[in-house]
Design a protein around this motif. Structure first.
Motif, PDB file in Angstrom:
ATOM      1  N   HIS A  16      79.276  12.178  20.242  1.00 22.36           N
ATOM      2  CA  HIS A  16      78.948  10.759  20.425  1.00 22.36           C
ATOM      3  C   HIS A  16      78.798  10.083  19.071  1.00 22.36           C
ATOM      4  CE1 HIS A  16      76.751   7.104  21.488  1.00 22.36           C
ATOM      5  NE2 HIS A  16      77.165   7.298  22.758  1.00 22.36           N
ATOM      6  N   GLY A  17      78.021  10.600  18.184  1.00 21.62           N
ATOM      7  CA  GLY A  17      77.894  10.112  16.830  1.00 21.62           C
ATOM      8  C   GLY A  17      76.881   8.985  16.640  1.00 21.62           C
ATOM      9  N   ASN A  18      76.514   8.257  17.687  1.00 23.09           N
ATOM     10  CA  ASN A  18      75.582   7.126  17.525  1.00 23.09           C
ATOM     11  C   ASN A  18      74.723   6.992  18.786  1.00 23.09           C
ATOM     12  OD1 ASN A  18      74.391   4.974  16.161  1.00 23.09           O
ATOM     13  ND2 ASN A  18      75.851   3.487  17.018  1.00 23.09           N
ATOM     14  N   LEU A  19      74.046   8.066  19.147  1.00 25.50           N
ATOM     15  CA  LEU A  19      73.218   8.087  20.359  1.00 25.50           C
ATOM     16  C   LEU A  19      71.893   7.386  20.070  1.00 25.50           C
ATOM     17  CD1 LEU A  19      73.145   9.104  23.283  1.00 25.50           C
ATOM     18  CD2 LEU A  19      72.011  11.170  22.438  1.00 25.50           C
ATOM     19  N   THR A  20      71.805   6.135  20.439  1.00 22.48           N
ATOM     20  CA  THR A  20      70.626   5.296  20.218  1.00 22.48           C
ATOM     21  C   THR A  20      70.224   4.625  21.523  1.00 22.48           C
ATOM     22  OG1 THR A  20      71.918   3.320  19.704  1.00 22.48           O
ATOM     23  CG2 THR A  20      71.440   4.847  17.869  1.00 22.48           C
ATOM     24  N   ALA A  49      75.900  19.496  17.795  1.00 21.55           N
ATOM     25  CA  ALA A  49      74.457  19.624  17.584  1.00 21.55           C
ATOM     26  C   ALA A  49      73.862  18.371  16.979  1.00 21.55           C
ATOM     27  CB  ALA A  49      74.183  20.828  16.693  1.00 21.55           C
ATOM     28  N   ALA A  50      74.672  17.544  16.325  1.00 20.93           N
ATOM     29  CA  ALA A  50      74.164  16.293  15.752  1.00 20.93           C
ATOM     30  C   ALA A  50      73.659  15.359  16.854  1.00 20.93           C
ATOM     31  CB  ALA A  50      75.263  15.633  14.924  1.00 20.93           C
ATOM     32  N   ASP A  51      74.335  15.368  18.001  1.00 20.74           N
ATOM     33  CA  ASP A  51      73.872  14.511  19.114  1.00 20.74           C
ATOM     34  C   ASP A  51      72.531  14.995  19.661  1.00 20.74           C
ATOM     35  OD1 ASP A  51      76.121  12.926  18.912  1.00 20.74           O
ATOM     36  OD2 ASP A  51      77.252  14.030  20.448  1.00 20.74           O
ATOM     37  N   LEU A  52      72.257  16.299  19.595  1.00 25.20           N
ATOM     38  CA  LEU A  52      70.968  16.809  20.079  1.00 25.20           C
ATOM     39  C   LEU A  52      69.842  16.411  19.140  1.00 25.20           C
ATOM     40  CD1 LEU A  52      70.741  18.373  22.750  1.00 25.20           C
ATOM     41  CD2 LEU A  52      73.029  18.531  21.791  1.00 25.20           C
ATOM     42  N   PHE A  53      70.130  16.344  17.835  1.00 27.48           N
ATOM     43  CA  PHE A  53      69.126  15.838  16.897  1.00 27.48           C
ATOM     44  C   PHE A  53      68.824  14.363  17.191  1.00 27.48           C
ATOM     45  CE2 PHE A  53      67.407  14.165  13.010  1.00 27.48           C
ATOM     46  CZ  PHE A  53      66.628  15.179  12.514  1.00 27.48           C
ATOM     47  N   SER A  54      69.850  13.589  17.420  1.00 21.68           N
ATOM     48  CA  SER A  54      69.649  12.173  17.775  1.00 21.68           C
ATOM     49  C   SER A  54      68.879  12.051  19.089  1.00 21.68           C
ATOM     50  CB  SER A  54      71.003  11.469  17.873  1.00 21.68           C
ATOM     51  OG  SER A  54      71.695  11.523  16.638  1.00 21.68           O
ATOM     52  N   LEU A  82      64.924  20.758  18.941  1.00 19.98           N
ATOM     53  CA  LEU A  82      65.883  19.660  18.764  1.00 19.98           C
ATOM     54  C   LEU A  82      65.848  19.105  17.339  1.00 19.98           C
ATOM     55  CD1 LEU A  82      65.459  17.635  22.097  1.00 19.98           C
ATOM     56  CD2 LEU A  82      67.308  19.231  21.497  1.00 19.98           C
ATOM     57  N   ILE A  83      64.652  18.801  16.844  1.00 22.58           N
ATOM     58  CA  ILE A  83      64.527  18.226  15.503  1.00 22.58           C
ATOM     59  C   ILE A  83      64.336  19.377  14.516  1.00 22.58           C
ATOM     60  CG2 ILE A  83      63.244  16.591  14.073  1.00 22.58           C
ATOM     61  CD1 ILE A  83      62.471  15.118  16.574  1.00 22.58           C
ATOM     62  N   THR A  84      65.426  19.892  14.097  1.00 24.78           N
ATOM     63  CA  THR A  84      65.448  21.000  13.122  1.00 24.78           C
ATOM     64  C   THR A  84      66.630  20.791  12.185  1.00 24.78           C
ATOM     65  OG1 THR A  84      65.591  23.397  12.840  1.00 24.78           O
ATOM     66  CG2 THR A  84      66.748  22.429  14.724  1.00 24.78           C
ATOM     67  N   ARG A  85      66.433  21.280  11.002  1.00 26.51           N
ATOM     68  CA  ARG A  85      67.457  21.021   9.990  1.00 26.51           C
ATOM     69  C   ARG A  85      68.727  21.817  10.244  1.00 26.51           C
ATOM     70  NH1 ARG A  85      71.022  19.957   7.402  1.00 26.51           N
ATOM     71  NH2 ARG A  85      71.211  19.433   5.167  1.00 26.51           N
TER      72      ARG A  85
END
Length: 975
Positions: free
Chosen positions: A187-191, A262-267, A328-331
């Protein structure tokens, strides 16, 4: 260019949809309008991008050069990519596109999607305003939009509670799973701006402008990869809404330049913190700066973690803070949860979320699993928030109504939800009625074979559930909606071949008639019930039909009929009507002319049918007229009561009703006759004997006379007198009464011409001691009516016959008329009270002027002979006032009247001949002493007539005749 302009004028969206005048909300670069299809009426949302918004940033204008123009074109292409990507994706958690993207005349974009209510960003902003106004934990968040029809505004409630968040996050996890594993996209921009809430309260993923295939993906994709170097650099010449939001961006993008799933899961983790944070924003505030973003991640205190409560100002749920967010919020991307693992976390491990998850996956379940789920759902429904019931569960259940095998189970849950919801009336009208009509009024029973049989069985079971919940239906819709949409379904139930459904439909009649108007019940409902009643061969349906008639007559079929069967129940009783209808539903005409004939046509004599019919007749007796009850109802009741299958108790109930109806008829008809008798003159006995009064006045039709005029005319005819001589006297006698002295012609009475108004007669007894026998006989014949009352006229003829007397030979045979029959018997006349100023007749003075005491009315003091008094006594005892008889050819004269005396110029001729009707048939005179008015008796003659001053004795005559004396001597010898 011309073709593109023409294309914009012929846009499918503009021509096929009706838009609202103002946007419902704004999300990023898009203005969202509510719209509705002109052909299908489907509600949609139209996303519109206006290119002019790009020229309103920071005072920049088109003169900035080619670089700005190129940046604007890149923005347009990126937004077009977003709409195109959504068009190619089909998933319940991805925003559905109805009309693909189109270009507008001014270079903008437009596309249509399923109807959405608000974006998650707008919902959180509304929540912030409420919390600032009422504190944290204030009232539930609501979002207001403008309705497309009528220009009115309507409040649509979208709540943010724990279950809504759990349900929404679960749907976002499903959508990410689809994007990562099926679509091969990041997705790249999950807001919050990229998530929309539809009318069913489902969360939908959109905002795919920065979507890209992951690095190193082997899955073919039509989406071009993005350049992170370009999208991460913030362009101050463009609005923030069209650029990447770095507050929700993963470090994989900014620090590693590696677009991975995984970037979408951080978002997603940052979005979860924003849902619970206050204000509802991301814990990372970068101000769209890469350097600021790197600075935040350089220190552990500024990076969200479990030690600092993930930088949330409010407590987080335990499962999120301890299990989900740390993964989810992990480096490192490899330590993060995948979208599938996120859905299986303990955060979603509760009965409500599990129910929603099963409901979302219901189409993929087996029939057995679906049936088990529907049977257990009613136990869980009370735990759901009302908003979830309204916007999530109810629409999902209604979509499954196409499965006829589950129709009954689905409807049970639907009606329970409608009953629980505070806005159940609106939800039922808008959401439930259309699928009900589709299920029961369209295509029912189509097809052949076992499949059609199963569909018909499921349809009948669903119809039974609808009838059982008809009370909820009537309370959830208006009368017009019930008539137009629900009544046809109940009519289908009454025509069903299944007796159980017909029975249930007839038992639901009180609810139906309580909702509809009179004309609809009479013209649409009653004919169907009458047809079912007359055509059914089931005794159970027959009884239900009779109970339906009780309802239509205003009764309560569930009441105990035995308590209403007393003899006086129909007369002035005030039984409890709290459980019955307030009044008769049908009018009197329909009850008498339609229901009673149906009851009369019942052929069976089963006790259940007979007792149900008895209850119907009990209600009919309260409505029908008295004469109808006597002529039509009672014979039917007697016929039914003699049924051979009735026991003693049932027979007694029939007798009680028959007695009560008979008592009602008795009282009402008696009251009617009493009212009629008060409006008529005279006693009822006299009126009842009028047809037997053969001597009464018959009128002026030539058959019977009126008053004395008929008798006088007859006398003039047989005596040959001029008809005009006595006309005045006759009319006076007819108009006169008992004491009316003016009724006698004064020309025939010299003393009346001198002013005597109340003369005293010579034959009146002065006292009761002088003539006891005569006084006794005459007093017994006095009329009972007073002079002021109108007497009942009767002509009385004694039983003596003319043949009992010797024939008298008249002295003058020269064509004279025979004696009148009215002079055969002595004329008895009533006494009238003499006024003080009027002198009485002087009998002694008149005797001196007459040489023949028998022919004049003036009598001497000599007493009459004993034989004449005896004869008079015998004749008077045979008289009867109540039983008058009439002589043949005798004119009927009114009672107590007397023909006038002859004129003075004819007296000499009458006295000289033996045919005088007065001189030859007079009574002996009374004593010559002057009688007192108090002792004067009434005189009675053949006509029981009364004259004021003469009459039967010829008046006051002063002349005498020797021939007449000899005739009287002969008559005296006969006496």
């Amino acid at each position: 260019m011309f073709s593109s302009a023409l294309k914009s004028f012929t846009s499918n969206i503009s021509s096929n949809y009706t838009w609202s005048s103002n946007p419902s909300f704004v999300s990023g670069a898009w203005k969202v309008y509510d719209a509705k299809s002109k052909s299908t009426g489907r509600a949609v949302s139209v996303f519109v991008f206006d290119k002019k918004v790009l020229d309103q940033v920071g005072g920049l204008s088109r003169s900035a050069g080619q670089s700005v123009k190129r940046a604007h074109e890149e923005v347009v292409e990126r937004l077009k990519k977003e709409a195109s990507t959504l068009t190619r994706l089909r998933h319940p958690s991805i925003l559905e596109v109805v009309e693909q993207v189109e270009e507008t005349r001014n270079g903008g974009l437009m596309f249509a999607t399923e109807q959405v209510t608000v974006s998650l960003a707008g919902l959180l902003a509304e929540k912030d305003e409420q919390e600032r106004a009422g504190g944290v934990g204030g009232r539930t968040s609501r979002y207001v939009i403008e309705e497309t029809e009528g220009g009115g505004r309507r409040r649509r409630e979208v709540e943010i509670d724990e279950l809504e968040i759990q349900k929404g996050l679960l749907q976002i996890g499903k959508g990410l799973e689809f994007l990562h594993e099926s679509a091969g996209l990041v997705h790249g921009n999950l807001t919050p701006e990229a998530i929309y809430v539809n009318a069913k309260s489902d969360w939908k993923i959109s905002g795919l402008a920065f979507s890209s295939p992951p690095t190193g993906s082997s899955t073919p994709s039509t989406v071009a990869p993005i350049s992170l170097a370009e999208v991460l650099n913030h362009d101050p010449r463009l609005p923030r809404s069209v650029q990447l939001n770095m507050d929700y961006t993963s470090p994989d993008f900014v620090l590693d330049s590696n677009p991975t799933p995984a970037a979408d899961l951080f978002s997603l983790g940052l979005l979860i913190i924003a849902l619970y944070n206050s204000p509802h924003t991301s814990p990372l505030q970068t101000n769209s700066s890469i350097s600021a973003y790197k600075r935040l991640f350089s220190s552990s205190s500024t990076v969200p973690s479990q030690t600092n409560n993930f930088l949330s100002s409010r407590p987080l749920p335990k499962e999120l803070a301890s299990v989900v967010l740390p993964r989810l919020i992990t480096r490192r991307p490899v330590t993060r949860l995948t979208a599938r693992e996120f859905q299986q976390s303990q955060y979603f491990d509760n009965i409500l979320v599990s129910t929603i998850r099963f409901l979302d996956a219901l189409p993929a379940k087996t029939p057995n699993e679906k049936a088990q789920f529907m049977r257990g759902l009613p136990r869980v429904l009370p735990q759901f928030p009302k908003s979830v019931l309204d916007r999530k569960l109810l629409p999902a259940l209604l979509e499954e109504m196409k499965d006829r095998e589950l129709l009954a189970l689905i409807l049970q849950n639907v009606f329970q939800i409608v009953k629980m919801m505070p806005s159940g009336r609106r939800a039922f009208t808008e959401k439930v009625i259309p699928p009900l009509k589709e299920a029961f009024l369209q295509g029912g029973g189509s097809g052949k074979g076992a499949a059609a049989t199963e569909r018909e069985t499921g349809r009948e079971a669903g119809l039974m559930v609808l009838l059982e919940n008809l009370k909820i239906v009537s309370e959830s819709c208006s009368g017009k909606e019930f008539k137009d949409d629900i009544l046809p379904i109940t009519m289908v139930a009454m025509d069903s071949p299944a007796p159980s459904i017909v029975d249930k439909a007839l038992r639901s009649l009180p609810i139906i008639v309580g909702t509809l108007d009179f004309s609809t019940v009479k013209n649409e409902v009653f004919p169907v019930i009458a047809t079912v009643f007359s055509k059914t061969s089931s005794l159970g349906i027959k009884v239900r039909g009779l109970e339906a008639f009780i309802v239509l007559c205003g009764g309560n079929p569930e009441s105990d009929s035995s308590s209403e069967g007393g003899p006086d129940e129909m007369i002035g009783s005030t039984h409890d009507t709290s459980k019955s209808l307030p009044s008769a539903v049908l009018d009197k005409y329909t009850v008498q002319e339609k229901i009673v004939p149906l009851l009369k046509a019942i052929k069976t004599r089963e006790p259940a049918v007979m007792m149900a019919a008895l209850n119907v007749f009990r209600e009919v007796g309260k409505i029908a007229d008295t004469d109808f009850t006597a002529i039509e109802v009672l014979p039917i009741l007697w016929s039914f009561s003699l049924g051979p299958l009735l026991n003693l108790q049932q027979f007694r109930k029939f007798m009680d009703l028959i007695q009560s109806l008979s008592n009602r008829i008795d009282q009402e008809h008696t009251r009617k006759l009493q009212e009629l008798s008060h409006n008529q003159v005279g006693s009822p006995v006299e009126r009842s004997n009028d047809f037997m009064t053969f001597g009464s006045t018959l009128g002026s039709n030539g058959i019977g006379g009126s008053g004395d005029s008929a008798g006088v005319d007859f006398e003039q005819l047989v005596l040959g007198r001029a008809s005009g001589n006595n006309s005045d006297g006759a009319n006076g006698m007819f108009d006169g009464g008992w004491g009316d002295t003016a009724s006698v012609d004064k020309r025939h009475s010299p003393q009346l011409q001198q002013g005597a108004q109340t003369p005293t007669f010579s034959w009146s007894s002065p006292s009761s001691t002088n003539q006891p026998a005569r006084t006794s006989n005459t007093s017994s014949l006095r009329p009972a009516t007073l002079p002021s009352q109108q007497p009942t006229f009767r002509s009385i003829t004694p039983d003596e016959k003319m043949s009992n007397f010797t024939t008298l030979t008249p002295s003058n045979v020269g064509g004279a008329a025979p004696p009148r029959a009215s002079s055969v018997y002595p004329i008895l006349q009533p006494q009238t009270q003499q006024s003080q100023n009027t002198p009485a007749l002087n009998w002694t003075s008149t005797t001196a002027l007459s040489t023949n005491v028998w022919t004049s009315q003036q009598r001497t003091n000599s007493s009459p002979s004993l034989s004449s008094m005896n004869t008079l006594h015998n004749q008077m005892t045979n008289l009867s006032v109540g039983q008058p008889t009439r002589m043949p050819n005798q004119s009927s004269t009114p009672g107590f009247t007397l023909p006038p005396p002859p004129p003075p110029q004819q007296q000499q001729q009458q006295l000289s001949g033996s045919n005088s009707a007065l001189s030859g048939w007079s009574l002996p005179p009374p004593p010559s002493h002057k009688p007192t008015p108090a002792t004067q008796p009434l005189g009675y003659g053949p006509g029981l007539g009364v004259a004021g001053g003469g009459g039967g004795l010829g008046g006051n005559q002063n002349s005498s005749n020797s021939n007449m004396k000899s005739g009287l001597d002969k008559y005296e010898s006969l006496l």
